[in-house]
Design an enzyme around this catalytic site. Structure first.
Site, short mmCIF file in Angstrom:
data_model
loop_
_atom_site.label_atom_id
_atom_site.label_comp_id
_atom_site.label_asym_id
_atom_site.label_seq_id
_atom_site.Cartn_x
_atom_site.Cartn_y
_atom_site.Cartn_z
N LEU A 1 -0.47 5.69 17.54
CA LEU A 1 -0.61 4.76 18.65
C LEU A 1 -2.07 4.72 19.11
O LEU A 1 -2.38 4.95 20.27
CB LEU A 1 0.31 5.15 19.81
CG LEU A 1 0.63 4.01 20.78
CD1 LEU A 1 1.56 2.99 20.14
CD2 LEU A 1 1.27 4.56 22.06
N GLY A 2 -2.95 4.40 18.17
CA GLY A 2 -4.34 4.14 18.51
C GLY A 2 -4.51 2.69 18.92
O GLY A 2 -3.56 2.05 19.38
N ARG A 3 -5.71 2.16 18.73
CA ARG A 3 -5.97 0.77 19.11
C ARG A 3 -5.01 -0.19 18.40
O ARG A 3 -4.39 -1.06 19.02
CB ARG A 3 -7.41 0.39 18.76
CG ARG A 3 -8.48 1.12 19.55
CD ARG A 3 -9.85 0.61 19.13
NE ARG A 3 -10.94 1.27 19.83
CZ ARG A 3 -11.58 2.34 19.39
NH1 ARG A 3 -11.19 2.90 18.24
NH2 ARG A 3 -12.57 2.87 20.06
N ILE A 4 -4.89 -0.02 17.08
CA ILE A 4 -4.07 -0.94 16.29
C ILE A 4 -2.59 -0.71 16.58
O ILE A 4 -1.83 -1.67 16.77
CB ILE A 4 -4.39 -0.79 14.79
CG1 ILE A 4 -5.82 -1.27 14.51
CG2 ILE A 4 -3.39 -1.58 13.95
CD1 ILE A 4 -6.31 -0.98 13.11
N ILE B 1 0.46 -0.94 7.25
CA ILE B 1 -0.86 -1.58 7.29
C ILE B 1 -1.93 -0.51 7.50
O ILE B 1 -3.06 -0.82 7.86
CB ILE B 1 -0.94 -2.67 8.40
CG1 ILE B 1 -0.37 -2.17 9.74
CG2 ILE B 1 -0.18 -3.91 7.97
CD1 ILE B 1 -1.29 -1.29 10.53
N ARG C 1 -2.78 3.10 5.39
CA ARG C 1 -3.34 3.47 4.09
C ARG C 1 -2.17 3.80 3.17
O ARG C 1 -1.14 4.30 3.62
CB ARG C 1 -4.26 4.69 4.20
CG ARG C 1 -5.63 4.42 4.81
CD ARG C 1 -6.53 3.69 3.83
NE ARG C 1 -7.92 3.64 4.29
CZ ARG C 1 -8.44 2.62 4.97
NH1 ARG C 1 -7.67 1.60 5.31
NH2 ARG C 1 -9.71 2.64 5.31
N ASP D 1 0.88 -3.78 2.93
CA ASP D 1 -0.46 -4.32 2.75
C ASP D 1 -1.37 -3.33 2.02
O ASP D 1 -2.46 -3.70 1.60
CB ASP D 1 -1.07 -4.65 4.12
CG ASP D 1 -2.42 -5.34 4.01
OD1 ASP D 1 -2.55 -6.26 3.18
OD2 ASP D 1 -3.35 -4.98 4.77
N GLU E 1 -4.98 1.16 -5.15
CA GLU E 1 -5.33 -0.26 -5.10
C GLU E 1 -6.46 -0.58 -6.10
O GLU E 1 -7.37 0.22 -6.26
CB GLU E 1 -5.78 -0.64 -3.69
CG GLU E 1 -4.69 -0.44 -2.66
CD GLU E 1 -5.18 -0.64 -1.22
OE1 GLU E 1 -6.36 -0.98 -1.03
OE2 GLU E 1 -4.37 -0.45 -0.30
N HIS F 1 -4.05 -5.86 0.68
CA HIS F 1 -4.92 -5.19 1.65
C HIS F 1 -5.76 -6.21 2.43
O HIS F 1 -6.99 -6.20 2.37
CB HIS F 1 -5.82 -4.16 0.97
CG HIS F 1 -6.32 -3.10 1.93
ND1 HIS F 1 -6.63 -1.83 1.53
CD2 HIS F 1 -6.56 -3.13 3.27
CE1 HIS F 1 -7.04 -1.11 2.58
NE2 HIS F 1 -7.01 -1.90 3.65
#
Length: 313
Positions: free
Chosen positions: A152-155, A230, A232, A256, A261, A279
């Site tokens: 629950l950081g910024r994103i 979304i 890693r 994503d 990758e 991604h």
């Protein structure tokens, strides 16, 4: 032109790379016929490396640049940069936070809705003429679901707010509770997954979160559960995820990011219950422009002896 040599580890967003190369002497590592020889030639002069979140830079490469003082990262994730080595050497690291938060959160919601409502399948259903033969099977709804967010950081916070507007209930996992957060905190990812209908990975990559979404967590999410990533590829047990999606023990996924990758497991490509993206979380022109601006501002600040704009603590 400032002749201080800069090592560029990987290609950047076009306008950003053009601006960087117009202001500084830039050496493109990926184009060097002999990478070792290029690093040796820069050993006495290179004080700045510019890289991307995906490429990063390892300790072995930095060891060949004894004058290195700054690693400027085009991206918010710095898990591909050996931060411990940077700390030991006193090398500053910058990234590009905040400017991509909304874009990544939007894609998380797009993946979630596309998965729940089977939007890619519906698109193919129309294009392939199947609608002429009868209606598409009904899908599920998002409203009323319990959404668990890992990180629950910024994103993660931006994703939670978006999900809440769809009438969902929010829970989250983090190593410790956060003051002022109204959503239910879970101290264990498996416990969160068992509670949730949807699990969204929005945590940083790196050793601390490696495989944090484990087989046990995916099994706890269950045959009707939806997993969205979304973050890693490293944060989820990809082999277990593929197996469980294939045998019906995990309902569906919107992805994503992946382990290796751009190599995506062929099994995922063939699944109707999976929505895939290459991604593209921050992959819009406005956001990449803002990310580039921060990279350039950080390099300029270092060059001019000013405080760095977005230094990683």
């Amino acid at each position: 032109m400032n002749q201080s040599p800069i090592l560029l580890m990987a290609p950047l967003y076009g306008p950003t790379q053009q601006a960087l190369e117009s202001r500084y002497t830039v050496h493109r590592l990926w184009e060097a016929p002999d990478a070792g020889a290029l690093l040796a030639s820069l050993a006495d002069g290179c004080r700045v490396v510019v890289t991307t979140g995906g490429k990063g830079i390892d300790a072995a490469t930095m060891a060949k640049l004894p004058k290195l003082e700054l690693v400027a990262c085009f991206g918010v994730g710095v898990d591909a940069i050996d931060l411990e080595y940077c700390r030991k050497r006193g090398i500053a690291v910058t990234n590009t936070p905040d400017v991509l938060t909304d874009e990544v959160a939007d894609l998380a919601l797009a993946l979630l809705l596309a998965t729940v409502r089977r939007i890619p399948y519906g698109d193919r259903f129309v294009r392939e003429g199947k609608w002429l033969k009868g209606g598409m099977p009904l899908t599920q709804s998002l409203g009323g679901r319990k959404v668990g967010i890992v990180g629950l950081g910024r994103i993660g916070s931006a994703i939670a707010k978006r999900c809440e507007s769809f009438g969902t209930t929010i829970g989250w996992y983090g190593p410790r509770p956060k003051p002022g957060v109204k959503w239910q905190h879970f101290g264990d990812v498996v416990e969160l997954a068992r509670w949730a209908d949807v699990l969204i990975a929005a945590c940083p990559g790196g050793p601390a979160t490696h495989r944090i979404v484990s087989r046990a967590a995916l099994e706890a999410l269950g045959p009707d559960g939806i997993f969205v990533n979304i973050a890693r590829g490293s944060v989820v047990d990809q082999d277990a995820m593929v197996e469980l999606l294939g045998n019906g023990k995990l309902g569906s996924a919107g992805l994503d990011v992946f382990d290796d990758e751009p190599n995506v497991p062929q099994a995922l490509i063939g699944m109707e219950n999976v929505v895939l993206q290459p991604h593209m979380g921050s992959g819009t022109h406005p956001t990449r422009t803002e990310m580039g601006r921060l990279v350039l501002e950080n390099v300029a600040a270092w060059t001019e002896g000013k405080p760095l704009v977005t230094q990683v603590s």
